[in-house]
Design an enzyme around this catalytic site. Structure first.
Site, PDB file in Angstrom:
ATOM      1  N   PRO A   2       0.966  -1.294   0.077  1.00 10.79           N
ATOM      2  CG  PRO A   2      -0.892  -1.583   1.695  1.00 10.79           C
ATOM      3  CD  PRO A   2       0.499  -2.074   1.086  1.00 10.79           C
ATOM      4  CD  GLU A   3       4.390   2.476  -3.509  1.00  9.31           C
ATOM      5  OE1 GLU A   3       4.211   3.476  -4.232  1.00  9.31           O
ATOM      6  OE2 GLU A   3       4.456   1.312  -4.192  1.00  9.31           O
ATOM      7  CE  LYS A  60       4.386   5.532   1.000  1.00  9.00           C
ATOM      8  NZ  LYS A  60       5.592   4.772   1.044  1.00  9.00           N
ATOM      9  CG  HIS A  93      -1.617 -14.369   7.790  1.00  9.83           C
ATOM     10  ND1 HIS A  93      -0.661 -14.513   8.527  1.00  9.83           N
ATOM     11  CD2 HIS A  93      -1.941 -15.315   6.873  1.00  9.83           C
ATOM     12  CE1 HIS A  93       0.108 -15.585   7.758  1.00  9.83           C
ATOM     13  NE2 HIS A  93      -0.650 -15.930   7.094  1.00  9.83           N
ATOM     14  NE  ARG A 112       7.115  -9.382   4.682  1.00 10.75           N
ATOM     15  CZ  ARG A 112       7.583  -8.818   3.950  1.00 10.75           C
ATOM     16  NH1 ARG A 112       6.993  -8.804   2.663  1.00 10.75           N
ATOM     17  NH2 ARG A 112       8.957  -8.434   3.989  1.00 10.75           N
ATOM     18  NE  ARG A 264      12.705   1.068  -0.330  1.00 12.97           N
ATOM     19  CZ  ARG A 264      13.143   1.478   0.961  1.00 12.97           C
ATOM     20  NH1 ARG A 264      14.363   2.363   0.772  1.00 12.97           N
ATOM     21  NH2 ARG A 264      12.555   1.762   1.994  1.00 12.97           N
TER      22      ARG A 264
END
Length: 282
Positions: A2-3, A60, A93, A112, A264
DNA sequence: CTTATCGCCTGAAGGC
DNA sequence: TGCCTTCAGGCGATAA
């Protein structure tokens, strides 16, 4: 991941589902997500009885506005919200469940476990971390271009790293930075202090253009992203650089290359985005 | 003050 | 089949 466009899409889809709902119960299965307050029981007790009034966004960060509190949520890599009936089974999760008086539940999922939540008293969030240091929102804010130019050209860092730093302009992550620099025809390693005013303005224009278009498309579904209704975004069909390694550049047809920049994956066209000599401000 | 690196997390994918 | 390594990457904390 998500950006800004993904968080904005989550905000819009989630708003219809939760505004007006009153929290009667909170379950927390993975406490490290709650960064404030320190005590998870305090977090739960504060929220019981609160009604969700509005959903906002800065960079964000998703902001869930309640009667007496503002809940600041960051999805980091894989955070997701769903709204389900309370009787639905809980998957492995799911880390936080907000139970509503209506019998529905708002669930936070995060494979995560990188996501964060900060709970603030009404109006206290904007002047505290983490929101305090968030720079101009690329979708909502009128940007002071002179200030941004000064900040960028005061730095020896690579322009890609500067754009990923949320304290100057907020909302870009790895996907939209690569797209922005591709459209700007600027090499990702270009040092901030070598950029001209024209180039910085071009980067800002391309960043806003990319973000606006991605919001219209409902975000980019690479890896796991879906909105609060479970729908995928469509912007991945419009990507020119990110994930296009080996594919012909949409402008010159030279294959898109991938390199590592500060750990990255970084995608660019070596022909359209020429590296320039550091000492020259063009 | 600035900038660079590490650690947090899990699952998918690739090598052997 | 199965074990090991690498990759995905935002950002706070820590080091330099």
């Amino acid at each position: 991941m998500p950006e800004l466009p993904e968080v904005e899409t989550v905000r819009r889809t989630l708003a219809h589902l939760v505004i007006g709902e009153t929290i009667t119960m909170v379950d927390v299965f993975f406490a490290k997500i709650i960064k404030k307050p320190n005590d998870v029981d305090q977090f739960k007790q504060a929220l019981v009885g609160q009604t969700i009034r509005a959903l906002k966004r800065k960079g964000k960060f998703l902001m869930i506005e309640l009667d007496d509190y503002d809940l600041i949520s960051h999805l980091r890599m894989e955070g997701k919200y769903t709204v389900e009936e309370a009787r639905m089974p809980v998957d492995k999760h799911t880390h936080i469940i907000f139970g509503f008086k209506s019998g529905k539940t708002l669930r936070y999922h995060d494979v995560r476990k990188f996501g964060t939540m900060h709970l603030f008293g009404k109006g206290e969030a904007a002047d505290a971390l983490p929101l305090r240091q968030v720079g101009y929102d690329l979708y909502l804010d009128q940007i002071d271009e002179d200030w941004v130019f000064e900040k960028i050209t005061a730095s020896t860092r690579a322009i890609k790293n500067i754009l990923l730093d949320q304290t100057i302009v907020a909302g870009l992550g790895n996907i939209y930075v690569d797209e922005t620099l591709f459209k700007s025809k600027i090499h990702p390693l270009t040092k901030g202090l070598t950029l001209s005013k024209v180039e910085v303005l071009r980067i800002l224009d391309m960043a806003k253009l990319t973000i606006d278009e991605a919001v219209k498309q409902g975000g980019t579904s690479i890896r796991s992203y879906v909105d609060a209704k479970g729908d995928m975004g469509m912007f991945q069909q419009t990507l020119h650089a990110y994930g296009q390694t080996g594919e012909p550049c949409s402008v010159c047809e030279h294959p898109i290359e991938k390199m590592k920049l500060s750990g990255r994956g970084t995608h660019f066209c070596p022909v359209c985005q020429k590296e320039k000599n550091d000492s020259v401000r063009s």
